[in-house]
Design an enzyme around this catalytic site. Structure first.
Site, PDB file in Angstrom:
ATOM      1  CD  GLU A 193     -24.826 -46.763  20.319  1.00 15.15           C
ATOM      2  OE1 GLU A 193     -25.470 -46.849  19.246  1.00 15.15           O
ATOM      3  OE2 GLU A 193     -23.802 -46.063  20.445  1.00 15.15           O
ATOM      4  CB  THR A 235     -24.958 -49.850  14.042  1.00 15.97           C
ATOM      5  OG1 THR A 235     -25.352 -48.646  13.377  1.00 15.97           O
ATOM      6  CG2 THR A 235     -23.481 -50.117  13.785  1.00 15.97           C
ATOM      7  CG  ASP A 281     -21.294 -36.147  10.324  1.00 19.84           C
ATOM      8  OD1 ASP A 281     -22.069 -36.843   9.634  1.00 19.84           O
ATOM      9  OD2 ASP A 281     -20.802 -36.558  11.397  1.00 19.84           O
ATOM     10  CB  CYS A 340     -10.224 -46.146  16.581  1.00 20.66           C
ATOM     11  SG  CYS A 340     -11.363 -46.855  15.377  1.00 20.66           S
TER      12      CYS A 340
END
Length: 721
Positions: free
Chosen positions: A89, A185, A333, A643
Site C-alpha cells: 500500500e 501502518t 465504523d 483474518c
C-alpha cells in the site's frame, strides 16, 4: 431516484515557493530535505518528496511528457520483486534520482530510480505475532524524509530513523504501549523537524492519539488524544473536557473500559500559511455505541467527540484549533481517516480555502480549512444511514439504521469498508475535479447480545460479525459478489456531483495520481494498471500487472525523462476476507508483490504468470452436533473471521482453514490455536480468550463448512503462491 443496496458479510466490510527545487533534487545534485523544500514541493516537478507530493496532499504532478497523446507509448522500464507476499500500500518517495519505499511487514527498500538497481534494504524484524493486532493486513504506507534521513512507522509501534544514503538506523522510539493492540501502518509526516505519526487498533480497544517526535533524536514533543480518558477534570485540556461532555465517561473509566477508539491511522494534511495540521480521526471502540457510550435506557448516547472527525491542530504544540465531525455518535465504523485534500477554489462567487474529504460514510465534504466552517456535503455513493445533511452540516439520521438505539439488526449502506477507504484520491487543479476510488456494498449490522470486551484477542466491535454470512449456495454467493461495485469517480467539489464515472467488476481499487499531461493513473482489483483521460474518463492505456494494485502511483523525472511508478500487490482488509473463489473472475486470486516503473518507449516484460493449480477440498466427515457447530460458528465470527474470512470461505492471502492440514487432527489444531506454535507466522495463542472446548467447536464449524462447500463447489480452489 431509486436506490439499490449491495450486501456483503460484516467481517468482510469488517487526504513558500522555492524556485529551482528540481535542480536541487533532480538527480544532478543531492541535498537535504528542509522546511523550504517541503513547503515548496509543488515547484519541484522532478521529485516526490512527501507522501501526497505536497503538504496539500493533492497528488497532482504538473509533469506532462507522458500525456493523452503519448501515453500509448508507455512501457515497462524495470520492475523489482518484493520479498513479502502480503498487501502493498506504500507511496514511494523520489529524491536525488533514487526511490525509497516500504513494503508489507514494515520493510524499507531503496533503488536507483532510473535503472532499478537495488541500493539497500532494511528489515525492522517485526515479530510475526504482531499480525494478530492488525485489523487489515500487515501493510505499510510509506516513509517520510527530513534532512538526510528517512522515517518509518513499524507495525509493532516503533518510529525508526534511517540514514537515507545507507539505510543504517540512526535511532528508534517505541510510540505505543506494546502490551495493547496498537499498530502503525500509516506514513509519518514531517513539519519543521517534527515527525508526526498516529496509530491504529480501534477494533481491538485502544485509545487513539497522534504525537510529534524530534527528528534529531526521537524525543516525544507532544501528544494529542482524540477521545477523553473518562477521568477529565479542570486540569485536563479544554478540548478533552469538551469531548467528555459527549460521552458516558463512567463507561470509559469503568472496570470493563476499553480505550474508546478514535485512532489516527492514516490521513494528514498541512497548510503552512495557516500553520494548521489536519488529522483524520477513526471509528469508536467498540463500534456499537450502545456498549461504548450507553444512556440511561441502555441505548447509545452522545456525539462521542472526536470520533469520525477532521481536527485542526498546531503542529508546534499539538494545540486544538477546530474540529468538524462527519458522523456524530458513529456506530458503523465510519472513519474520517480517509484522504484529505487542500485546495483554493471559487464557491458562490467567493475564493475559498477548503479542505475536502470523502470519508467512509458516503458523503463528500467541503469545509473552510481556516475555521472548519461547513460549506457543503452530498452523497457520492448510495447510502441509507442518513436522509441528508442539514444546513449546519449535521446528518439527518435514518432512525431505522440506528442499530445502537433500536437494538435490532439492520442492513446499512455503506458497510464497514465504507464508500471510500484508505486508497488516496487525487485532485486536478486545471479540471477542478477530485478523483475518488469509490466502493458500493452494504452489510447487515446485528448487535451482539451480552457483549463484553476481550482486549487480549479478536475484534471488539459489539456486533455479531457472522450475522451477514452468505448461505452455502454458490449461486447466491456469486450473485452477491457480482453486484458489489468499484468505481473511479471524477467529482466536482463545487457542484457536488460526479462529472464522470468508470465502473469496475470488483471493489478495492487502487489509489490515484493526476498529472499535467491530462491523465489519471489507477490500478485495480482486476490486475490492471491504467491511465484515463482526466477530463472524460476514457481509458487510454493499460498494463497487465498480474496482481491487484491497491497502492497509489507517483511520477518523477531523472535526467529530464518522466517515469511513473506504482507498488503492486493484492492485499488489505477486503483481500484478506473476500471469498477467493468468487472474486477470481473479477480480480486477482493471488499476491505478486512488485514495484513497477514505466517510461515512454520502454518495452520491458514481466515473467510469465504462474499457472493456477487446483487444490481439492478434502475435509474429514462432519460428525459434531448442531449445538457444537453453532458454538463454533459464533466463536469463529468473533475471533477468526477477520483474518480467515467470514463463513470460513477462504481468502487468497491467508490460509484457507477448510484446506488446513490441521483440520483432521484435534491435537494439532489445539497446538496451533490454543498453544500458538505458529506465532512467528502471525497465528498467536488464543489461550485465555478461547477454551479448548470452544477451539474444538471452531474446528467442528470449519469441518462443517468445508463439507458444505465441497458438495456445492466440486472442490476447486486456486493454489497459493
Amino acid at each position: 431516484m431509486q436506490t439499490k443496496y449491495w450486501v456483503l458479510p460484516a467481517a468482510l466490510l469488517a487526504t513558500l515557493g522555492l524556485a529551482g527545487c528540481g535542480d536541487l533534487f533532480g538527480g544532478e545534485s543531492a541535498g537535504g530535505v528542509d522546511a523550504a523544500a517541503l513547503i515548496g514541493a509543488g515547484d519541484d516537478d522532478a521529485n516526490w518528496i512527501t507522501h501526497g507530493r505536497t503538504y496539500s496532499e493533492q497528488r497532482f504532478s504538473p509533469l506532462d511528457q507522458v500525456n493523452a497523446e503519448t501515453v500509448g507509448d508507455l512501457g515497462l522500464a524495470w520492475f523489482a520483486d518484493m520479498d513479502t507476499a502480503r498487501g502493498q500500500e506504500a507511496t514511494p518517495l523520489a529524491l536525488d534520482g533514487k526511490l525509497y519505499l516500504t513494503t508489507a511487514w514494515s520493510k524499507v527498500k531503496a533503488f536507483d530510480a532510473a535503472t532499478g538497481e537495488p541500493l539497500w534494504e532494511y528489515d525492522p524484524e517485526v515479530p510475526g505475532e504482531t499480525a494478530v493486532k492488525a485489523c487489515c493486513d500487515v501493510v505499510n504506507r510509506g516513509v517520510a524524509a527530513w534532512g538526510d534521513d528517512l522515517f518509518l512507522g513499524t507495525l509493532d509501534g516503533r518510529l525508526v530513523s534511517l540514514d537515507r544514503e545507507s539505510g543504517a538506523v540512526n535511532w528508534e522510539k517505541v510510540t505505543v504501549d506494546q502490551d495493547q493492540a496498537y499498530t502503525v501502518t500509516g506514513a509519518p509526516r514531517v513539519i519543521d523537524g517534527k515527525v508526526i505519526i498516529g496509530n491504529g487498533g480501534a477494533e481491538f480497544g485502544v485509545r487513539g492519539y497522534v504525537a510529534a517526535y524530534d527528528a534529531a533524536d526521537g524525543d516525544e514533543l507532544w501528544r494529542f488524544y482524540t477521545v477523553p480518558e473518562g477521568t477529565e477534570d479542570e486540569s485536563s485540556a479544554e478540548y478533552l473536557q469538551a469531548a467528555a461532555e459527549t460521552w458516558n465517561t463512567d463507561v470509559l473509566a469503568g472496570s470493563d473500559a476499553i480505550g474508546g477508539g478514535g485512532t489516527v491511522w492514516d490521513s494528514m494534511a498541512y497548510d503552512p500559511d495557516l500553520d494548521l495540521l489536519y488529522i483524520g480521526v477513526g471509528n469508536g471502540s467498540p463500534w456499537n455505541r450502545a456498549y461504548r457510550s450507553p444512556g440511561e435506557d441502555g441505548t447509545g448516547e452522545g456525539d462521542n467527540l472526536y470520533l469520525s472527525s477532521i481536527v485542526a491542530i498546531r503542529p508546534d504544540s499539538g494545540e486544538y484549533v477546530w474540529h468538524y465531525q462527519t458522523t456524530p455518535g458513529e456506530t458503523w465504523d465510519y472513519t474520517a481517516t480517509q484522504h484529505m485534500i487542500l485546495a483554493d477554489m471559487e464557491i458562490d462567487g467567493n475564493e475559498r480555502q477548503v479542505i475536502m474529504q470523502a470519508p467512509k460514510n458516503g458523503f463528500f465534504y467541503v469545509l473552510d480549512r481556516a475555521t472548519g466552517e461547513f460549506l457543503s456535503a452530498e452523497e457520492y455513493i448510495p447510502q441509507n444511514w442518513a436522509e441528508g445533511i442539514d444546513e449546519d452540516g449535521r446528518p439527518i439520521f435514518n432512525p431505522e439504521t440506528r442499530i445502537d438505539v433500536t437494538g435490532q439488526p439492520a442492513m446499512v449502506m455503506p458497510g464497514p469498508l465504507g464508500g471510500h477507504n484508505w486508497h488516496p484520491m487525487a485532485y486536478h487543479p486545471g479540471e477542478n475535479l477530485v478523483y475518488i476510488p469509490a466502493f458500493e456494498a452494504a452489510t447487515i449490522y446485528a448487535p451482539e447480545a451480552n457483549w463484553k470486551p476481550d482486549t487480549a484477542r479478536g475484534f471488539n466491535v459489539g456486533f455479531n460479525l457472522g450475522a451477514g454470512d452468505l448461505p452455502p449456495d454458490l449461486g447466491i454467493r456469486r450473485q452477491v459478489y457480482g453486484t458489489v461495485k468499484g468505481k473511479l469517480m471524477a467529482w466536482d467539489p463545487v457542484a457536488q456531483e460526479a462529472r464522470w464515472t468508470v465502473e469496475f467488476p470488483g471493489p478495492w481499487n487502487g489509489g490515484l495520481l493526476a498529472t499535467g499531461g491530462g491523465l489519471v493513473f489507477q490500478g485495480n482489483s482486476s490486475s490492471e494498471f491504467a491511465a484515463y483521460n482526466a477530463a472524460s474518463g476514457e481509458k487510454l492505456w493499460s498494463f497487465a500487472a498480474q496482481t491487484g494494485v491497491v497502492a497509489p502511483p507517483i511520477t518523477y523525472t531523472v535526467d529530464g525523462e518522466q517515469y511513473v511508478a506504482v507498488l503492486a500487490g493484492w492485499g488489505g482488509a477486503y483481500a484478506i476476507t473476500a471469498d477467493g473463489e468468487l472474486i477470481k473472475d473479477q480480480g486477482p486470486v493471488r499476491n505478486v508483490s512488485r514495484l513497477l516503473v514505466f517510461k515512454l518507449g520502454a518495452d520491458g516484460e514481466l515473467p510469465a504468470e504462474m499457472e493456477l493449480a487446483s487444490l481439492p477440498l478434502d475435509p474429514p466427515a462432519s460428525r459434531a452436533s448442531a449445538e457444537t457447530i453453532a458454538l463454533g460458528g459464533e466463536k469463529y465470527a468473533r475471533y477468526c473471521a477477520v483474518c480467515h474470512a467470514p463463513g470460513a470461505v477462504g481468502s487468497t492471502l491467508l490460509p484457507d482453514l477448510r484446506r488446513s492440514g490441521a483440520l483432521g487432527n484435534a491435537q494439532t489444531w489445539q497446538a496451533v490455536v490454543h498453544d500458538g506454535i505458529l506465532k512467528d507466522n502471525g497465528m498467536v495463542a488464543f489461550e485465555g480468550s478461547l477454551s479448548k472446548e470452544e477451539i474444538e467447536a471452531i474446528r467442528a464449524f470449519v469441518i462443517h463448512r468445508a463439507n458444505e462447500d465441497k458438495a456445492i463447489e466440486g472442490g476447486g480452489q486456486v493454489a497459493r503462491r
